[in-house]
Design a protein around this motif. Structure first.
Motif, PDB file in Angstrom:
ATOM      1  N   PHE A 201       0.805  -1.215   0.000  1.00 32.10           N
ATOM      2  CA  PHE A 201       0.000   0.000   0.000  1.00 32.10           C
ATOM      3  C   PHE A 201       0.841   1.269   0.000  1.00 32.10           C
ATOM      4  O   PHE A 201       0.288   2.363  -0.060  1.00 32.10           O
ATOM      5  CB  PHE A 201      -0.951  -0.002   1.205  1.00 32.10           C
ATOM      6  N   ASN A 202       2.156   1.121   0.074  1.00 33.92           N
ATOM      7  CA  ASN A 202       3.059   2.295   0.057  1.00 33.92           C
ATOM      8  C   ASN A 202       2.637   3.334   1.097  1.00 33.92           C
ATOM      9  O   ASN A 202       2.455   4.521   0.801  1.00 33.92           O
ATOM     10  CB  ASN A 202       3.089   2.926  -1.340  1.00 33.92           C
ATOM     11  N   LEU A 203       2.521   2.910   2.317  1.00 35.03           N
ATOM     12  CA  LEU A 203       2.035   3.757   3.405  1.00 35.03           C
ATOM     13  C   LEU A 203       3.099   4.746   3.853  1.00 35.03           C
ATOM     14  O   LEU A 203       4.301   4.492   3.752  1.00 35.03           O
ATOM     15  CB  LEU A 203       1.611   2.890   4.589  1.00 35.03           C
ATOM     16  N   ASP A 204       2.634   5.873   4.390  1.00 33.74           N
ATOM     17  CA  ASP A 204       3.542   6.879   4.954  1.00 33.74           C
ATOM     18  C   ASP A 204       3.747   6.703   6.449  1.00 33.74           C
ATOM     19  O   ASP A 204       4.735   7.184   7.009  1.00 33.74           O
ATOM     20  CB  ASP A 204       2.991   8.285   4.686  1.00 33.74           C
ATOM     21  N   GLY A 205       2.807   6.045   7.118  1.00 31.42           N
ATOM     22  CA  GLY A 205       2.919   5.847   8.559  1.00 31.42           C
ATOM     23  C   GLY A 205       1.860   4.880   9.041  1.00 31.42           C
ATOM     24  O   GLY A 205       0.930   4.531   8.303  1.00 31.42           O
ATOM     25  N   LEU A 206       2.003   4.442  10.301  1.00 30.38           N
ATOM     26  CA  LEU A 206       1.080   3.479  10.891  1.00 30.38           C
ATOM     27  C   LEU A 206       0.541   3.998  12.213  1.00 30.38           C
ATOM     28  O   LEU A 206       1.273   4.613  12.994  1.00 30.38           O
ATOM     29  CB  LEU A 206       1.780   2.139  11.151  1.00 30.38           C
ATOM     30  N   VAL A 207      -0.744   3.707  12.463  1.00 28.69           N
ATOM     31  CA  VAL A 207      -1.354   3.937  13.776  1.00 28.69           C
ATOM     32  C   VAL A 207      -1.805   2.586  14.298  1.00 28.69           C
ATOM     33  O   VAL A 207      -2.573   1.876  13.640  1.00 28.69           O
ATOM     34  CB  VAL A 207      -2.550   4.906  13.689  1.00 28.69           C
ATOM     35  N   PHE A 208      -1.306   2.217  15.477  1.00 27.08           N
ATOM     36  CA  PHE A 208      -1.713   0.981  16.137  1.00 27.08           C
ATOM     37  C   PHE A 208      -2.849   1.340  17.091  1.00 27.08           C
ATOM     38  O   PHE A 208      -2.667   2.105  18.026  1.00 27.08           O
ATOM     39  CB  PHE A 208      -0.527   0.361  16.886  1.00 27.08           C
ATOM     40  N   SER A 209      -4.015   0.754  16.868  1.00 24.62           N
ATOM     41  CA  SER A 209      -5.235   1.225  17.521  1.00 24.62           C
ATOM     42  C   SER A 209      -5.397   0.685  18.935  1.00 24.62           C
ATOM     43  O   SER A 209      -4.635  -0.157  19.412  1.00 24.62           O
ATOM     44  CB  SER A 209      -6.459   0.821  16.685  1.00 24.62           C
ATOM     45  N   ASN A 210      -6.451   1.184  19.575  1.00 23.94           N
ATOM     46  CA  ASN A 210      -6.928   0.633  20.835  1.00 23.94           C
ATOM     47  C   ASN A 210      -7.525  -0.744  20.606  1.00 23.94           C
ATOM     48  O   ASN A 210      -7.689  -1.183  19.460  1.00 23.94           O
ATOM     49  CB  ASN A 210      -7.996   1.556  21.420  1.00 23.94           C
ATOM     50  N   GLY A 211      -7.896  -1.403  21.670  1.00 27.58           N
ATOM     51  CA  GLY A 211      -8.543  -2.703  21.573  1.00 27.58           C
ATOM     52  C   GLY A 211      -8.691  -3.332  22.938  1.00 27.58           C
ATOM     53  O   GLY A 211      -8.129  -2.845  23.923  1.00 27.58           O
ATOM     54  N   PRO A 212      -9.429  -4.445  23.035  1.00 29.55           N
ATOM     55  CA  PRO A 212      -9.693  -5.075  24.324  1.00 29.55           C
ATOM     56  C   PRO A 212      -8.635  -6.117  24.700  1.00 29.55           C
ATOM     57  O   PRO A 212      -7.884  -6.606  23.866  1.00 29.55           O
ATOM     58  CB  PRO A 212     -11.040  -5.757  24.090  1.00 29.55           C
ATOM     59  N   TRP A 228       7.477  -3.625  11.421  1.00 25.88           N
ATOM     60  CA  TRP A 228       6.738  -2.500  10.836  1.00 25.88           C
ATOM     61  C   TRP A 228       7.138  -1.192  11.494  1.00 25.88           C
ATOM     62  O   TRP A 228       7.363  -0.185  10.812  1.00 25.88           O
ATOM     63  CB  TRP A 228       5.231  -2.711  11.012  1.00 25.88           C
ATOM     64  N   MET A 229       7.231  -1.192  12.818  1.00 26.55           N
ATOM     65  CA  MET A 229       7.564   0.031  13.551  1.00 26.55           C
ATOM     66  C   MET A 229       8.939   0.565  13.174  1.00 26.55           C
ATOM     67  O   MET A 229       9.161   1.783  13.169  1.00 26.55           O
ATOM     68  CB  MET A 229       7.519  -0.238  15.060  1.00 26.55           C
ATOM     69  N   GLU A 230       9.847  -0.323  12.896  1.00 25.78           N
ATOM     70  CA  GLU A 230      11.210   0.102  12.551  1.00 25.78           C
ATOM     71  C   GLU A 230      11.302   0.655  11.136  1.00 25.78           C
ATOM     72  O   GLU A 230      12.301   1.290  10.782  1.00 25.78           O
ATOM     73  CB  GLU A 230      12.170  -1.071  12.731  1.00 25.78           C
ATOM     74  N   ARG A 231      10.250   0.441  10.337  1.00 29.80           N
ATOM     75  CA  ARG A 231      10.270   0.907   8.949  1.00 29.80           C
ATOM     76  C   ARG A 231       9.252   1.998   8.644  1.00 29.80           C
ATOM     77  O   ARG A 231       9.351   2.661   7.611  1.00 29.80           O
ATOM     78  CB  ARG A 231      10.044  -0.280   7.997  1.00 29.80           C
ATOM     79  N   TYR A 232       8.262   2.173   9.521  1.00 26.59           N
ATOM     80  CA  TYR A 232       7.231   3.190   9.312  1.00 26.59           C
ATOM     81  C   TYR A 232       7.142   4.098  10.549  1.00 26.59           C
ATOM     82  O   TYR A 232       7.161   3.599  11.675  1.00 26.59           O
ATOM     83  CB  TYR A 232       5.848   2.561   9.112  1.00 26.59           C
ATOM     84  N   PRO A 233       7.019   5.416  10.363  1.00 22.78           N
ATOM     85  CA  PRO A 233       6.666   6.266  11.505  1.00 22.78           C
ATOM     86  C   PRO A 233       5.381   5.739  12.141  1.00 22.78           C
ATOM     87  O   PRO A 233       4.420   5.428  11.438  1.00 22.78           O
ATOM     88  CB  PRO A 233       6.459   7.641  10.875  1.00 22.78           C
ATOM     89  N   SER A 234       5.373   5.622  13.460  1.00 21.99           N
ATOM     90  CA  SER A 234       4.271   4.915  14.118  1.00 21.99           C
ATOM     91  C   SER A 234       3.737   5.682  15.323  1.00 21.99           C
ATOM     92  O   SER A 234       4.493   6.319  16.059  1.00 21.99           O
ATOM     93  CB  SER A 234       4.727   3.521  14.577  1.00 21.99           C
ATOM     94  N   LEU A 235       2.414   5.559  15.507  1.00 22.54           N
ATOM     95  CA  LEU A 235       1.717   6.100  16.667  1.00 22.54           C
ATOM     96  C   LEU A 235       0.903   4.974  17.283  1.00 22.54           C
ATOM     97  O   LEU A 235       0.152   4.290  16.578  1.00 22.54           O
ATOM     98  CB  LEU A 235       0.784   7.247  16.251  1.00 22.54           C
ATOM     99  N   GLY A 236       1.058   4.755  18.585  1.00 18.79           N
ATOM    100  CA  GLY A 236       0.271   3.752  19.292  1.00 18.79           C
ATOM    101  C   GLY A 236      -0.695   4.401  20.247  1.00 18.79           C
ATOM    102  O   GLY A 236      -0.333   5.327  20.989  1.00 18.79           O
ATOM    103  N   ILE A 237      -1.952   3.937  20.246  1.00 18.99           N
ATOM    104  CA  ILE A 237      -2.994   4.476  21.118  1.00 18.99           C
ATOM    105  C   ILE A 237      -3.551   3.344  21.971  1.00 18.99           C
ATOM    106  O   ILE A 237      -4.001   2.329  21.440  1.00 18.99           O
ATOM    107  CB  ILE A 237      -4.120   5.137  20.306  1.00 18.99           C
ATOM    108  N   CYS A 238      -3.506   3.512  23.299  1.00 14.90           N
ATOM    109  CA  CYS A 238      -4.083   2.559  24.247  1.00 14.90           C
ATOM    110  C   CYS A 238      -3.434   1.173  24.093  1.00 14.90           C
ATOM    111  O   CYS A 238      -2.268   1.014  24.421  1.00 14.90           O
ATOM    112  CB  CYS A 238      -5.602   2.519  24.099  1.00 14.90           C
TER     113      CYS A 238
END
Length: 353
Positions: A201-212, A228-238
């Motif tokens: 998908f040629n992504l620019d960054g990743l967001v790792f979402s919340n979950g149970p 993935w984190m080492e290759r894409y700018p990443s944001l983690g939530i919850c």
């Protein structure tokens, strides 16, 4: 009809039965916000739990579909002191919403005493049943719940210069909305997506979402996520915050009764600014075992637990709270802004303030 809320520590409470006449069993937790019940009930991070609302009156403004965080009620049962049953200007009532989706609901319960039990003994299994009905056998608390709430397939939304991947562990709709409002394209991926498909998908960054559930229940996927984190700018939530911490060598532990509410103060460790946050989690990153590659970005003012991290060398940041659910309502917009800046400072991203 009368109902009984039975806790696995042996305590029980009675009240009026308002929802569908079927039993519900799950981990019992409490929420301290005065509003936001629509978002809470449909938040996938609450999947399978019985929610106790601490504020005395719920249902005052009915159910508005624009505020739902997923397509259905995620909680197993609802417990409140009092429910508003008067007329509404629009929408349907909370009772109608719960009944239509087969979720049992009890009112007239001494919720202060219930919450005191949880605060003293920790979260535990509970059963909502019709009064006089025998209790079913106690089931262990489920910790691997992500398969029940993740997207079954890849979906792409919006358009824009930046293309962000949202790794779905049970994401809240408002996270997707927050990303789209900043003028980017978002592709939502099931947490099991193969790396080759993600990369296509040629992504620019990743967001790792919340979950149970317990982040460690996803331990078999963590080496893949670290790649993935080492290759894409990443944001983690919850939950995403916890998974990023685990990926770089940290450990997590379960709180006695968690943080759930819209009034939790957090402090930015770089600016010393304190702001209110919306939270919903049982697990935290252990500060005693934090690897040297990670720095603390936010701390909880009440108990000093870690509320956010950043990687010292890679464009990675995390927050334990929900930046898309600003209680103020403008707190924590900088979390998304910093994420986009980490992707490419030269790319201008529209911020819907």
């Amino acid at each position: 009809m009368r109902g009984t809320l039975s806790l696995s520590n042996g305590k029980s409470f009675t009240g009026s039965w308002k929802g569908t006449p079927s039993d519900a069993q799950g981990e019992i937790v409490f929420y301290t916000g005065m509003t936001g019940y629509e978002e809470v009930l449909t938040d996938p991070s609450y999947h399978g739990q019985i929610i106790v609302f601490s504020y005395p009156l719920m249902g005052q403004y009915g159910i508005q579909t624009a505020h739902l965080e997923s397509a259905k009620i995620q909680v197993a049962g609802i417990v409140a002191t009092e429910l508003y049953e008067g007329e509404l200007e629009k929408g349907i009532s909370l009772i109608e919403f719960a009944t239509a989706q087969g979720v049992p609901l009890m009112t007239g319960v001494d919720t202060r005493s219930v919450i005191q039990e949880i605060r003293e003994d920790g979260t535990m299994q509970a059963v909502i049943s019709l009064e006089g009905k025998p209790l079913p056998p106690w089931e262990p608390i489920q910790t691997f719940l992500v398969p029940n709430v993740t997207s079954p397939s890849i979906q792409t939304y919006g358009s824009g210069e930046l293309h962000v991947g949202l790794i779905d562990f049970g994401y809240k709709k408002s996270i997707l909305t927050a990303l789209l409002n900043r003028g980017c394209m978002v592709s939502v991926f099931p947490y099991t997506v193969p790396t080759s498909e993600l990369d296509s998908f040629n992504l620019d960054g990743l967001v790792f979402s919340n979950g149970p559930g317990d982040p460690f229940s996803l331990k078999h996927y963590i080496p893949t996520y670290r790649d993935w984190m080492e290759r894409y700018p990443s944001l983690g939530i919850c939950l995403g915050h916890q998974l990023i911490a685990l990926a770089f060598g940290a450990s997590t532990t379960k709180l006695p009764f968690g943080h759930r509410g819209a009034n939790h103060p957090v402090m930015n460790s770089k600016t010393n600014k304190v702001s209110m946050s919306s939270q919903n989690h049982s697990y935290v990153v252990e500060k005693e075992n934090l690897p040297t590659s990670l720095g603390v970005l936010y701390r909880n003012v009440n108990d000093s637990s870690i509320e956010g991290l950043y990687h010292l060398k890679l464009p990675i940041m995390t927050v334990q709270f929900h930046p898309e659910a600003s209680p103020g309502p403008a707190e924590h917009h900088e979390v998304f802004e910093q994420f986009f800046l980490s992707i490419d400072p030269e790319k201008k991203v529209y911020v819907n303030a």
